[in-house]
Design a protein around this motif. Structure first.
Motif, PDB file in Angstrom:
ATOM      1  N   VAL A  27      51.939  42.617  25.898  1.00 35.96           N
ATOM      2  CA  VAL A  27      53.098  43.452  25.602  1.00 35.96           C
ATOM      3  C   VAL A  27      53.216  44.514  26.690  1.00 35.96           C
ATOM      4  O   VAL A  27      52.325  45.363  26.828  1.00 35.96           O
ATOM      5  CB  VAL A  27      52.970  44.122  24.220  1.00 35.96           C
ATOM      6  N   ARG A  28      54.291  44.438  27.473  1.00 36.71           N
ATOM      7  CA  ARG A  28      54.501  45.335  28.615  1.00 36.71           C
ATOM      8  C   ARG A  28      53.183  45.538  29.384  1.00 36.71           C
ATOM      9  O   ARG A  28      52.661  46.673  29.484  1.00 36.71           O
ATOM     10  CB  ARG A  28      55.071  46.677  28.147  1.00 36.71           C
ATOM     11  N   PRO A  29      52.642  44.472  29.925  1.00 35.57           N
ATOM     12  CA  PRO A  29      51.333  44.586  30.589  1.00 35.57           C
ATOM     13  C   PRO A  29      51.415  45.388  31.883  1.00 35.57           C
ATOM     14  O   PRO A  29      52.423  45.358  32.591  1.00 35.57           O
ATOM     15  CB  PRO A  29      50.966  43.128  30.883  1.00 35.57           C
ATOM     16  N   SER A  30      50.353  46.113  32.164  1.00 40.59           N
ATOM     17  CA  SER A  30      50.260  46.853  33.418  1.00 40.59           C
ATOM     18  C   SER A  30      49.849  45.906  34.545  1.00 40.59           C
ATOM     19  O   SER A  30      49.486  44.748  34.310  1.00 40.59           O
ATOM     20  CB  SER A  30      49.243  47.981  33.287  1.00 40.59           C
ATOM     21  N   SER A  31      49.858  46.399  35.753  1.00 35.89           N
ATOM     22  CA  SER A  31      49.462  45.579  36.910  1.00 35.89           C
ATOM     23  C   SER A  31      48.003  45.148  36.791  1.00 35.89           C
ATOM     24  O   SER A  31      47.655  43.999  37.130  1.00 35.89           O
ATOM     25  CB  SER A  31      49.676  46.364  38.211  1.00 35.89           C
ATOM     26  N   ASP A  32      47.146  46.053  36.302  1.00 33.84           N
ATOM     27  CA  ASP A  32      45.733  45.702  36.143  1.00 33.84           C
ATOM     28  C   ASP A  32      45.543  44.617  35.082  1.00 33.84           C
ATOM     29  O   ASP A  32      44.709  43.712  35.254  1.00 33.84           O
ATOM     30  CB  ASP A  32      44.921  46.953  35.759  1.00 33.84           C
ATOM     31  N   GLU A  33      46.317  44.692  34.004  1.00 33.18           N
ATOM     32  CA  GLU A  33      46.192  43.681  32.955  1.00 33.18           C
ATOM     33  C   GLU A  33      46.685  42.318  33.441  1.00 33.18           C
ATOM     34  O   GLU A  33      46.083  41.277  33.130  1.00 33.18           O
ATOM     35  CB  GLU A  33      46.984  44.132  31.725  1.00 33.18           C
ATOM     36  N   ILE A  34      47.756  42.325  34.200  1.00 35.65           N
ATOM     37  CA  ILE A  34      48.237  41.062  34.767  1.00 35.65           C
ATOM     38  C   ILE A  34      47.209  40.485  35.729  1.00 35.65           C
ATOM     39  O   ILE A  34      46.929  39.273  35.730  1.00 35.65           O
ATOM     40  CB  ILE A  34      49.587  41.284  35.486  1.00 35.65           C
ATOM     41  N   LYS A  35      46.629  41.356  36.526  1.00 35.05           N
ATOM     42  CA  LYS A  35      45.616  40.903  37.474  1.00 35.05           C
ATOM     43  C   LYS A  35      44.415  40.301  36.748  1.00 35.05           C
ATOM     44  O   LYS A  35      43.856  39.274  37.182  1.00 35.05           O
ATOM     45  CB  LYS A  35      45.171  42.090  38.342  1.00 35.05           C
ATOM     46  N   LEU A  36      44.022  40.903  35.624  1.00 35.70           N
ATOM     47  CA  LEU A  36      42.898  40.389  34.838  1.00 35.70           C
ATOM     48  C   LEU A  36      43.190  38.981  34.320  1.00 35.70           C
ATOM     49  O   LEU A  36      42.343  38.078  34.426  1.00 35.70           O
ATOM     50  CB  LEU A  36      42.608  41.337  33.678  1.00 35.70           C
ATOM     51  N   ILE A  37      44.377  38.770  33.785  1.00 34.44           N
ATOM     52  CA  ILE A  37      44.740  37.444  33.260  1.00 34.44           C
ATOM     53  C   ILE A  37      44.830  36.428  34.388  1.00 34.44           C
ATOM     54  O   ILE A  37      44.406  35.268  34.239  1.00 34.44           O
ATOM     55  CB  ILE A  37      46.075  37.525  32.483  1.00 34.44           C
ATOM     56  N   LEU A  38      45.345  36.845  35.523  1.00 41.58           N
ATOM     57  CA  LEU A  38      45.449  35.922  36.661  1.00 41.58           C
ATOM     58  C   LEU A  38      44.074  35.465  37.120  1.00 41.58           C
ATOM     59  O   LEU A  38      43.866  34.285  37.457  1.00 41.58           O
ATOM     60  CB  LEU A  38      46.196  36.603  37.821  1.00 41.58           C
ATOM     61  N   PHE A  47      54.853  33.032  36.553  1.00 42.73           N
ATOM     62  CA  PHE A  47      55.001  32.716  35.136  1.00 42.73           C
ATOM     63  C   PHE A  47      54.803  33.964  34.280  1.00 42.73           C
ATOM     64  O   PHE A  47      55.509  34.171  33.289  1.00 42.73           O
ATOM     65  CB  PHE A  47      54.001  31.644  34.717  1.00 42.73           C
ATOM     66  N   LEU A  48      53.827  34.794  34.656  1.00 40.75           N
ATOM     67  CA  LEU A  48      53.555  36.002  33.878  1.00 40.75           C
ATOM     68  C   LEU A  48      54.629  37.069  34.082  1.00 40.75           C
ATOM     69  O   LEU A  48      54.990  37.787  33.153  1.00 40.75           O
ATOM     70  CB  LEU A  48      52.188  36.580  34.248  1.00 40.75           C
ATOM     71  N   ARG A  49      55.126  37.159  35.292  1.00 38.77           N
ATOM     72  CA  ARG A  49      56.080  38.230  35.602  1.00 38.77           C
ATOM     73  C   ARG A  49      57.520  37.859  35.251  1.00 38.77           C
ATOM     74  O   ARG A  49      58.390  38.735  35.238  1.00 38.77           O
ATOM     75  CB  ARG A  49      55.992  38.594  37.095  1.00 38.77           C
ATOM     76  N   ALA A  50      57.775  36.582  35.001  1.00 40.23           N
ATOM     77  CA  ALA A  50      59.161  36.155  34.747  1.00 40.23           C
ATOM     78  C   ALA A  50      59.760  36.868  33.542  1.00 40.23           C
ATOM     79  O   ALA A  50      60.901  37.346  33.589  1.00 40.23           O
ATOM     80  CB  ALA A  50      59.203  34.644  34.546  1.00 40.23           C
ATOM     81  N   ALA A  51      58.998  36.947  32.456  1.00 44.78           N
ATOM     82  CA  ALA A  51      59.530  37.554  31.231  1.00 44.78           C
ATOM     83  C   ALA A  51      59.625  39.073  31.310  1.00 44.78           C
ATOM     84  O   ALA A  51      60.181  39.699  30.400  1.00 44.78           O
ATOM     85  CB  ALA A  51      58.658  37.160  30.042  1.00 44.78           C
ATOM     86  N   LEU A  52      59.079  39.671  32.345  1.00 41.24           N
ATOM     87  CA  LEU A  52      59.142  41.126  32.485  1.00 41.24           C
ATOM     88  C   LEU A  52      60.440  41.578  33.140  1.00 41.24           C
ATOM     89  O   LEU A  52      60.650  42.775  33.334  1.00 41.24           O
ATOM     90  CB  LEU A  52      57.938  41.620  33.296  1.00 41.24           C
ATOM     91  N   ASP A  53      61.282  40.618  33.500  1.00 41.64           N
ATOM     92  CA  ASP A  53      62.611  40.921  34.038  1.00 41.64           C
ATOM     93  C   ASP A  53      63.615  40.838  32.896  1.00 41.64           C
ATOM     94  O   ASP A  53      63.840  39.751  32.336  1.00 41.64           O
ATOM     95  CB  ASP A  53      62.976  39.918  35.136  1.00 41.64           C
ATOM     96  N   PRO A  54      64.237  41.956  32.506  1.00 45.37           N
ATOM     97  CA  PRO A  54      65.167  41.927  31.358  1.00 45.37           C
ATOM     98  C   PRO A  54      66.357  41.001  31.561  1.00 45.37           C
ATOM     99  O   PRO A  54      66.987  40.589  30.591  1.00 45.37           O
ATOM    100  CB  PRO A  54      65.626  43.396  31.236  1.00 45.37           C
ATOM    101  N   GLU A  55      66.674  40.670  32.809  1.00 43.14           N
ATOM    102  CA  GLU A  55      67.824  39.821  33.090  1.00 43.14           C
ATOM    103  C   GLU A  55      67.454  38.343  33.179  1.00 43.14           C
ATOM    104  O   GLU A  55      68.321  37.510  33.459  1.00 43.14           O
ATOM    105  CB  GLU A  55      68.481  40.261  34.414  1.00 43.14           C
TER     106      GLU A  55
END
Length: 314
Positions: A27-38, A47-55
């Protein structure tokens, strides 16, 4: 925020760290959290960042053994209208990444779709059954659209009742907001329907017979919601046009009354002004009697009234 959930005997519980067969919710992950999952799951970063774009629009994408589903989900916000807790309805993209050992959901908000699953409001959840979990999420999305459309219908009925009593700008603004919300819903539902149809073909995710039935149920609800959104949008648009006509007719009536009053007030002014001018030493007929202009003015007003009555202007 990163959350890990795992089911046990059909009940979902949160676990402190990743375990085999669990579901990961971002839920609204930070850069560090995204990096951890990657790093821990070798996920495609896009794939992870796609849904973080509201458009971002609803779509399906497959990359080797990873599958991305972007679906639009409904959201509700409080509006600035200071009456009756008016709401603004919108949509937001949610990403579902299916890996070989887990399912990852990504969204900018903590949504009712996923929170209901996490709080055991949905029966028979098995996080280890990745395809089944994805389809249950899609079914929840369809159900939430239907629930929000019913909320829109209730709000519209409430606004309509207020408009019957008096036309106010606040009510018309709320009606405009509902119209915009229905347009967003309709566009999102059409995109979600296309995405689900692609999944139904079985080329994106491997579907078993029970899974196919579940997806067909979700598709039926999505199509039903789409039809409801289209119908409500037509009703709201028709209502707005009707009330615009009412406002226009009221304005015409007011202008008509003001014009008639102006005509009746102008006749005495013309006569009194004429008798008040210095014309040949005021040698006008019966100028020495003050009540003569009054009688002439009254006769002129009566004549104007009879003329307007015959022409059906009153």
């Amino acid at each position: 925020m990163i959350e890990y959930f795992k089911s046990d005997a059909g009940r979902v519980a949160q676990v402190p760290a990743f375990e085999s067969g669990c579901w990961i919710n971002l839920v609204r992950p930070s850069s560090d959290e995204i990096k951890l999952i990657l790093e821990t799951h070798n996920v495609e970063e896009d794939f992870l960042r796609a849904a973080l774009d509201p458009e971002e629009s609803s779509r399906v994408e497959v990359e080797e053994d990873q599958t991305l589903l972007i679906v639009d989900i409904p959201t509700v916000e409080e509006s600035n209208v200071e009456q009756d807790e008016a709401k603004i309805f919108g949509t937001l993209p949610m990403g579902i990444v299916v890996l070989s050992d887990t399912v990852i959901t990504v969204c900018l908000q903590d949504t009712a779709v996923l929170r209901g699953i996490a709080q055991n409001k949905v029966r028979d959840i098995h996080t280890a059954l990745r395809t089944r979990l994805v389809l249950q999420i899609l079914l929840r999305v369809a159900g939430l659209f239907l629930r929000n459309l019913r909320m829109i219908e209730r709000d519209f009925t409430h606004i309509e009742n207020h408009l019957y009593e008096s036309l106010k700008n606040e009510e018309l603004f709320r009606l405009l907001g509902l119209s915009k919300s229905l347009v967003y819903f309709s566009a999102s539902l059409k995109s979600n329907e296309v995405t689900m149809e692609k999944v139904l073909r079985g080329r994106v995710l491997k579907l078993y017979e029970d899974d196919r039935d579940l997806l067909e149920d979700a598709l039926i609800e999505i199509r039903q919601a789409n039809e409801m959104a289209t119908i409500y949008s037509s009703i709201v648009s028709g209502t707005r046009e009707a009330y615009s006509s009412v406002v226009s007719n009221d304005m015409n009536s007011i202008m008509k009354v003001l014009t008639i009053i102006t005509i009746f007030m102008t006749i005495p002014n013309i006569i009194f002004g004429f008798y008040g001018m210095n014309i040949l030493g005021n040698a006008l007929p019966l100028a020495k009697w003050w009540w003569v202009p009054v009688i002439i003015a009254v006769i002129g007003c009566i004549g104007a009234w009879i003329f307007m009555k015959k022409k059906d202007l009153l």
